[in-house]
Design an enzyme around this catalytic site. Structure first.
Site, PDB file in Angstrom:
ATOM      1  N   ASP A 163      38.073  30.729  24.533  1.00  0.00           N
ATOM      2  CA  ASP A 163      36.964  31.589  24.105  1.00  0.00           C
ATOM      3  C   ASP A 163      37.295  33.015  24.553  1.00  0.00           C
ATOM      4  O   ASP A 163      38.247  33.236  25.304  1.00  0.00           O
ATOM      5  CB  ASP A 163      35.655  31.114  24.764  1.00  0.00           C
ATOM      6  N   GLU A 210      27.496  37.461  29.981  1.00  0.00           N
ATOM      7  CA  GLU A 210      28.664  37.771  30.821  1.00  0.00           C
ATOM      8  C   GLU A 210      28.216  38.427  32.131  1.00  0.00           C
ATOM      9  O   GLU A 210      28.868  38.309  33.157  1.00  0.00           O
ATOM     10  CB  GLU A 210      29.647  38.686  30.069  1.00  0.00           C
ATOM     11  N   CYS A 261      26.964  30.936  18.674  1.00  0.00           N
ATOM     12  CA  CYS A 261      27.893  31.627  19.570  1.00  0.00           C
ATOM     13  C   CYS A 261      27.894  30.790  20.839  1.00  0.00           C
ATOM     14  O   CYS A 261      26.815  30.403  21.330  1.00  0.00           O
ATOM     15  CB  CYS A 261      27.400  33.040  19.859  1.00  0.00           C
ATOM     16  N   HIS A 303      28.318  31.425  23.779  1.00  0.00           N
ATOM     17  CA  HIS A 303      27.642  32.011  24.944  1.00  0.00           C
ATOM     18  C   HIS A 303      26.146  31.648  24.967  1.00  0.00           C
ATOM     19  O   HIS A 303      25.538  31.605  26.038  1.00  0.00           O
ATOM     20  CB  HIS A 303      27.740  33.541  24.930  1.00  0.00           C
TER      21      HIS A 303
HETATM   22  N1  DGL Z   1      31.499  33.032  22.483  1.00  0.00           N
HETATM   23  C1  DGL Z   1      32.016  33.641  21.321  1.00  0.00           C
HETATM   24  C2  DGL Z   1      31.435  33.101  20.054  1.00  0.00           C
HETATM   25  O1  DGL Z   1      31.110  31.936  20.033  1.00  0.00           O
HETATM   26  C3  DGL Z   1      32.384  35.087  21.338  1.00  0.00           C
HETATM   27  C4  DGL Z   1      31.393  36.062  21.781  1.00  0.00           C
HETATM   28  C5  DGL Z   1      31.998  37.429  21.868  1.00  0.00           C
HETATM   29  O2  DGL Z   1      33.019  37.565  22.530  1.00  0.00           O
HETATM   30  O3  DGL Z   1      31.477  38.361  21.232  1.00  0.00           O
HETATM   31  O4  DGL Z   1      31.316  33.767  19.061  1.00  0.00           O
END
Ligand code: DGL
Length: 273
Positions: free
Chosen positions: A13, A155, A187, A189
């Site tokens: 990731d 983050e 996403c 995150h």
């Molecule tokens: N966690 C990532 C995603 O699923 C990337 C997030 C990022 O770096 O902007 O898109």
């Protein structure tokens, strides 16, 4: 050399988001080893161009291949949206993304056929969730929205914070107004702020975290290819973590969200690959 059952799974990731997928792999495939790479020097991916995301993904996959992985999970929606098709056939191991599994769950679970998708600017602009959902059920209405502030909040570790709650309300009100009954956390995150999202959206809306479905898909893929490890890990460090910057910050974060004590994270120079 062909990879064997004992080889690890590569997971990557832009940063800590893919840990939500690694966590499901740890839970559901407990005999498997994992090599995780977080591209902490270049996070966020969400606002970057397709060309760069493909270049980053190739570099990371080269690094993971050097670790002799038997399969790779792109635990990032942005990289799955932009790079999966481009890199899938370039390497000798199976490569999985997170978008299709999430779309499948959402299509199966929605009752009113109004599905929301939240993700990075790159993922949402790619329209990839909508195209999978429409393929699965043309009658589904898809409402998508980029939420670019979520990744830096995660983050930063603001997982249960009033600022995160305020930003969530601003981004997600539209989904309430448009009566979606299912919301894809598009996403990796975002599952880390799931409780804040849940609080705002209420219990009636189904929140889809594609990580669990991805782990199940990984298991059947390994089974089909006779690569599933059924033996056990028997190793001092079954989970190895690498990053492109700020190894200690990553280690502390990973240790706080994984059901396992993260002892070591190593920084590598990803531009070499
Ligand atoms: N966690 C990532 C995603 O699923 C990337 C997030 C990022 O770096 O902007 O898109």
């Amino acid at each position: 050399m062909k990879p064997d059952r004992d080889a690890p799974i590569g997971v990557f990731d832009s940063g800590v988001g893919g840990l939500t997928v690694a966590r499901e792999i740890m839970r559901n495939l407990p005999s498997e080893k994992i090599v995780y790479f977080g591209d902490t020097a270049r996070v966020p991916y969400g606002g970057k161009s397709r060309e760069n995301i493909i270049r980053y993904s190739r570099q990371i996959i080269h690094f993971l291949m050097e670790q002799q992985v038997k399969a790779i999970v792109i635990a990032c929606n942005t990289a799955s949206a932009f790079a999966l098709e481009a890199v899938r056939d370039e390497f000798d191991v199976p490569i999985l993304g997170v978008i299709e599994p999430g779309a499948r769950v959402a299509a199966a679970e929605t009752k009113n056929r109004r599905v929301g998708v939240i993700g990075t600017v790159g993922t949402v602009d790619s329209g990839i969730h909508a195209s999978y959902l429409k393929k699965l059920d043309p009658d589904i209405t898809v409402i998508s929205k980029a939420c670019p502030l979520f990744v830096p909040l995660v983050e930063e570790g603001w997982l249960h914070d009033p600022v995160t709650a305020e930003v969530t309300a601003r981004y997600l009100q539209e989904f309430k107004d448009k009566d979606v009954d299912t919301l894809i956390l598009g996403c990796t995150h975002y599952p880390l702020i799931r409780s804040v999202i849940r609080e705002f959206m209420g219990e009636e809306v189904r929140l889809v975290n594609p990580a669990y479905e991805t782990a199940l898909e990984l298991r059947s893929l390994l089974e089909n290819k006779k690569l599933l490890n059924t033996g056990g890990k028997n190793e001092e460090f079954p989970y190895r973590f690498y990053v492109s910057d700020l190894a200690e910050k990553f280690r502390a974060f990973a240790g706080s969200i994984l059901p396992y004590d993260v002892e070591m994270t190593k920084k590598i120079d990803i531009e070499k690959y």
